[in-house]
Design a protein around this motif. Structure first.
Motif, PDB file in Angstrom:
ATOM      1  N   VAL A  76     -74.466  -9.037 -26.066  1.00  0.00           N
ATOM      2  CA  VAL A  76     -73.401  -8.059 -25.828  1.00  0.00           C
ATOM      3  C   VAL A  76     -72.920  -8.141 -24.382  1.00  0.00           C
ATOM      4  O   VAL A  76     -73.663  -8.537 -23.490  1.00  0.00           O
ATOM      5  N   THR A  77     -71.673  -7.752 -24.178  1.00  0.00           N
ATOM      6  CA  THR A  77     -71.095  -7.693 -22.837  1.00  0.00           C
ATOM      7  C   THR A  77     -71.531  -6.401 -22.166  1.00  0.00           C
ATOM      8  O   THR A  77     -71.483  -5.331 -22.780  1.00  0.00           O
ATOM      9  N   LEU A  78     -71.955  -6.512 -20.907  1.00  0.00           N
ATOM     10  CA  LEU A  78     -72.350  -5.317 -20.162  1.00  0.00           C
ATOM     11  C   LEU A  78     -71.931  -5.488 -18.713  1.00  0.00           C
ATOM     12  O   LEU A  78     -72.424  -6.374 -18.020  1.00  0.00           O
ATOM     13  N   ASP A  79     -71.008  -4.642 -18.279  1.00  0.00           N
ATOM     14  CA  ASP A  79     -70.546  -4.635 -16.892  1.00  0.00           C
ATOM     15  C   ASP A  79     -71.625  -3.963 -16.042  1.00  0.00           C
ATOM     16  O   ASP A  79     -72.032  -2.832 -16.320  1.00  0.00           O
ATOM     17  N   ALA A  80     -72.088  -4.645 -15.008  1.00  0.00           N
ATOM     18  CA  ALA A  80     -73.176  -4.102 -14.176  1.00  0.00           C
ATOM     19  C   ALA A  80     -72.763  -2.828 -13.437  1.00  0.00           C
ATOM     20  O   ALA A  80     -73.614  -1.989 -13.143  1.00  0.00           O
ATOM     21  N   ALA A  81     -71.488  -2.683 -13.137  1.00  0.00           N
ATOM     22  CA  ALA A  81     -71.014  -1.506 -12.393  1.00  0.00           C
ATOM     23  C   ALA A  81     -69.695  -1.020 -12.998  1.00  0.00           C
ATOM     24  O   ALA A  81     -68.627  -1.198 -12.416  1.00  0.00           O
ATOM     25  N   PRO A  82     -69.745  -0.395 -14.171  1.00  0.00           N
ATOM     26  CA  PRO A  82     -68.493   0.037 -14.816  1.00  0.00           C
ATOM     27  C   PRO A  82     -67.763   1.099 -14.002  1.00  0.00           C
ATOM     28  O   PRO A  82     -68.389   1.954 -13.368  1.00  0.00           O
ATOM     29  N   LEU A  83     -66.468   1.017 -14.036  1.00  0.00           N
ATOM     30  CA  LEU A  83     -65.612   1.880 -13.225  1.00  0.00           C
ATOM     31  C   LEU A  83     -65.836   3.366 -13.515  1.00  0.00           C
ATOM     32  O   LEU A  83     -65.807   4.198 -12.610  1.00  0.00           O
ATOM     33  N   PHE A  84     -66.080   3.706 -14.777  1.00  0.00           N
ATOM     34  CA  PHE A  84     -66.151   5.118 -15.165  1.00  0.00           C
ATOM     35  C   PHE A  84     -67.582   5.580 -15.463  1.00  0.00           C
ATOM     36  O   PHE A  84     -67.788   6.514 -16.225  1.00  0.00           O
ATOM     37  N   ARG A  85     -68.549   4.962 -14.833  1.00  0.00           N
ATOM     38  CA  ARG A  85     -69.949   5.305 -15.099  1.00  0.00           C
ATOM     39  C   ARG A  85     -70.256   6.775 -14.820  1.00  0.00           C
ATOM     40  O   ARG A  85     -71.107   7.380 -15.469  1.00  0.00           O
ATOM     41  N   SER A  86     -69.590   7.363 -13.846  1.00  0.00           N
ATOM     42  CA  SER A  86     -69.877   8.743 -13.468  1.00  0.00           C
ATOM     43  C   SER A  86     -68.970   9.760 -14.153  1.00  0.00           C
ATOM     44  O   SER A  86     -68.969  10.940 -13.781  1.00  0.00           O
ATOM     45  N   ALA A  87     -68.232   9.331 -15.159  1.00  0.00           N
ATOM     46  CA  ALA A  87     -67.357  10.264 -15.872  1.00  0.00           C
ATOM     47  C   ALA A  87     -68.191  11.320 -16.601  1.00  0.00           C
ATOM     48  O   ALA A  87     -69.372  11.112 -16.896  1.00  0.00           O
ATOM     49  N   ASN A  88     -67.578  12.429 -16.895  1.00  0.00           N
ATOM     50  CA  ASN A  88     -68.251  13.548 -17.564  1.00  0.00           C
ATOM     51  C   ASN A  88     -68.660  13.138 -18.982  1.00  0.00           C
ATOM     52  O   ASN A  88     -67.804  12.836 -19.818  1.00  0.00           O
ATOM     53  N   PRO A  89     -69.963  13.158 -19.300  1.00  0.00           N
ATOM     54  CA  PRO A  89     -70.403  12.734 -20.628  1.00  0.00           C
ATOM     55  C   PRO A  89     -70.229  13.800 -21.706  1.00  0.00           C
ATOM     56  O   PRO A  89     -70.341  13.492 -22.897  1.00  0.00           O
ATOM     57  N   ALA A  90     -69.975  15.045 -21.330  1.00  0.00           N
ATOM     58  CA  ALA A  90     -69.955  16.127 -22.319  1.00  0.00           C
ATOM     59  C   ALA A  90     -68.902  15.959 -23.414  1.00  0.00           C
ATOM     60  O   ALA A  90     -69.220  16.176 -24.592  1.00  0.00           O
ATOM     61  N   PRO A  91     -67.648  15.585 -23.115  1.00  0.00           N
ATOM     62  CA  PRO A  91     -66.667  15.505 -24.204  1.00  0.00           C
ATOM     63  C   PRO A  91     -67.061  14.545 -25.324  1.00  0.00           C
ATOM     64  O   PRO A  91     -66.924  14.879 -26.510  1.00  0.00           O
ATOM     65  N   ALA A  92     -67.576  13.374 -24.981  1.00  0.00           N
ATOM     66  CA  ALA A  92     -67.991  12.429 -26.024  1.00  0.00           C
ATOM     67  C   ALA A  92     -69.209  12.949 -26.773  1.00  0.00           C
ATOM     68  O   ALA A  92     -69.325  12.771 -27.992  1.00  0.00           O
ATOM     69  N   ALA A  93     -70.123  13.603 -26.057  1.00  0.00           N
ATOM     70  CA  ALA A  93     -71.302  14.185 -26.709  1.00  0.00           C
ATOM     71  C   ALA A  93     -70.886  15.284 -27.675  1.00  0.00           C
ATOM     72  O   ALA A  93     -71.401  15.370 -28.799  1.00  0.00           O
ATOM     73  N   TYR A  94     -69.955  16.130 -27.265  1.00  0.00           N
ATOM     74  CA  TYR A  94     -69.458  17.182 -28.148  1.00  0.00           C
ATOM     75  C   TYR A  94     -68.832  16.571 -29.398  1.00  0.00           C
ATOM     76  O   TYR A  94     -69.004  17.075 -30.515  1.00  0.00           O
ATOM     77  N   ALA A  95     -68.081  15.483 -29.218  1.00  0.00           N
ATOM     78  CA  ALA A  95     -67.444  14.818 -30.358  1.00  0.00           C
ATOM     79  C   ALA A  95     -68.493  14.280 -31.323  1.00  0.00           C
ATOM     80  O   ALA A  95     -68.342  14.387 -32.544  1.00  0.00           O
ATOM     81  N   LEU A  96     -69.563  13.701 -30.786  1.00  0.00           N
ATOM     82  CA  LEU A  96     -70.637  13.188 -31.645  1.00  0.00           C
ATOM     83  C   LEU A  96     -71.286  14.324 -32.433  1.00  0.00           C
ATOM     84  O   LEU A  96     -71.528  14.201 -33.643  1.00  0.00           O
ATOM     85  N   ILE A  97     -71.562  15.431 -31.774  1.00  0.00           N
ATOM     86  CA  ILE A  97     -72.177  16.579 -32.439  1.00  0.00           C
ATOM     87  C   ILE A  97     -71.259  17.116 -33.538  1.00  0.00           C
ATOM     88  O   ILE A  97     -71.700  17.384 -34.663  1.00  0.00           O
ATOM     89  N   ALA A  98     -69.980  17.254 -33.230  1.00  0.00           N
ATOM     90  CA  ALA A  98     -69.021  17.763 -34.213  1.00  0.00           C
ATOM     91  C   ALA A  98     -68.861  16.794 -35.377  1.00  0.00           C
ATOM     92  O   ALA A  98     -68.775  17.214 -36.540  1.00  0.00           O
ATOM     93  N   ALA A  99     -68.834  15.500 -35.081  1.00  0.00           N
ATOM     94  CA  ALA A  99     -68.694  14.496 -36.145  1.00  0.00           C
ATOM     95  C   ALA A  99     -69.922  14.498 -37.051  1.00  0.00           C
ATOM     96  O   ALA A  99     -69.808  14.389 -38.275  1.00  0.00           O
ATOM     97  N   GLN A 100     -71.098  14.635 -36.462  1.00  0.00           N
ATOM     98  CA  GLN A 100     -72.321  14.683 -37.270  1.00  0.00           C
ATOM     99  C   GLN A 100     -72.305  15.904 -38.191  1.00  0.00           C
ATOM    100  O   GLN A 100     -72.682  15.812 -39.361  1.00  0.00           O
ATOM    101  N   ALA A 101     -71.853  17.033 -37.667  1.00  0.00           N
ATOM    102  CA  ALA A 101     -71.783  18.252 -38.477  1.00  0.00           C
ATOM    103  C   ALA A 101     -70.766  18.109 -39.603  1.00  0.00           C
ATOM    104  O   ALA A 101     -70.986  18.594 -40.716  1.00  0.00           O
ATOM    105  N   ALA A 102     -69.652  17.428 -39.321  1.00  0.00           N
ATOM    106  CA  ALA A 102     -68.602  17.263 -40.323  1.00  0.00           C
ATOM    107  C   ALA A 102     -68.992  16.252 -41.396  1.00  0.00           C
ATOM    108  O   ALA A 102     -68.657  16.408 -42.569  1.00  0.00           O
TER     109      ALA A 102
END
Length: 198
Positions: A76-102
């Protein structure tokens, strides 16, 4: 039915490297895989760990080398220093939780898509359009996270408390009853345990 509680943080390179394997192992053994995204920046200090910025440089240097080797091994491709590494993880986590519930879509595919967006495609994984595209590509209504926001926020916080209570101290972390498996490099052990060989 055996349940595997999968504690994860979508921005973790090791969750990205785990890929679809947790879901494949669960399916192989007829187990239920429950995705439990949490705030790893809060988990570490509560369980004796440190966030990357607070670790000794030698640990971070080793981690960079190790991730590169693991990515090559897994193809797999893995960028050692991705530009958005410090972005807020909550929105994607919320989406995963909501998708699992749905229900009705490919949760492993969504997790993989978010990881790939960050670690291989240079995208901001907290961006609404990136999240919606990952949901749609994996069979979910792109608006599912909007409808489940409050429930997802409460579950996200509860997952952290459950993780601490269960002895979780990093991600990816898999809990089956009283057995714990930490790291994408312990997935073979999880598989063997579910086979009754460990």
């Amino acid at each position: 039915m055996t349940q595997i509680d999968y504690f994860l943080a979508l921005q973790s390179p090791y969750v990205y490297l785990a890929g679809r394997r947790p879901a494949e192992i669960a399916a192989k053994h007829g187990a239920k895989l429950v995705y439990r995204p949490l705030d790893v920046a809060q988990l570490f200090p509560r369980t004796g760990g440190k966030v990357r910025e607070e670790r000794h440089p030698s640990r971070n240097d080793y981690g960079t080398q190790d991730r590169a080797r693991q990515a090559r091994k897994l193809g797999v491709t893995l960028d050692a220093a991705p530009l958005f590494r410090s972005a807020n993880p909550a929105p994607a986590a919320y989406a995963l939780i909501a998708a699992q519930a749905a229900g009705g879509g490919d949760l492993a595919g969504f997790v993989q898509a978010i990881g790939r967006a960050l670690w291989a495609e240079g995208k901001d994984f907290s961006d609404d359009e990136v999240i919606r595209a990952a949901l749609a590509a994996n069979g979910f209504d792109p608006a599912v996270a909007d409808r489940g926001m409050l429930m997802a926020a409460e579950t996200y916080a509860a997952n952290l408390e459950d993780a601490v209570a269960a002895g979780v101290f990093g991600v990816p972390f898999f809990v089956v009853g009283d057995q714990k498996f930490w790291g994408q490099d312990r997935l073979d052990d999880l598989d063997l345990y579910l086979q009754g060989k460990l």
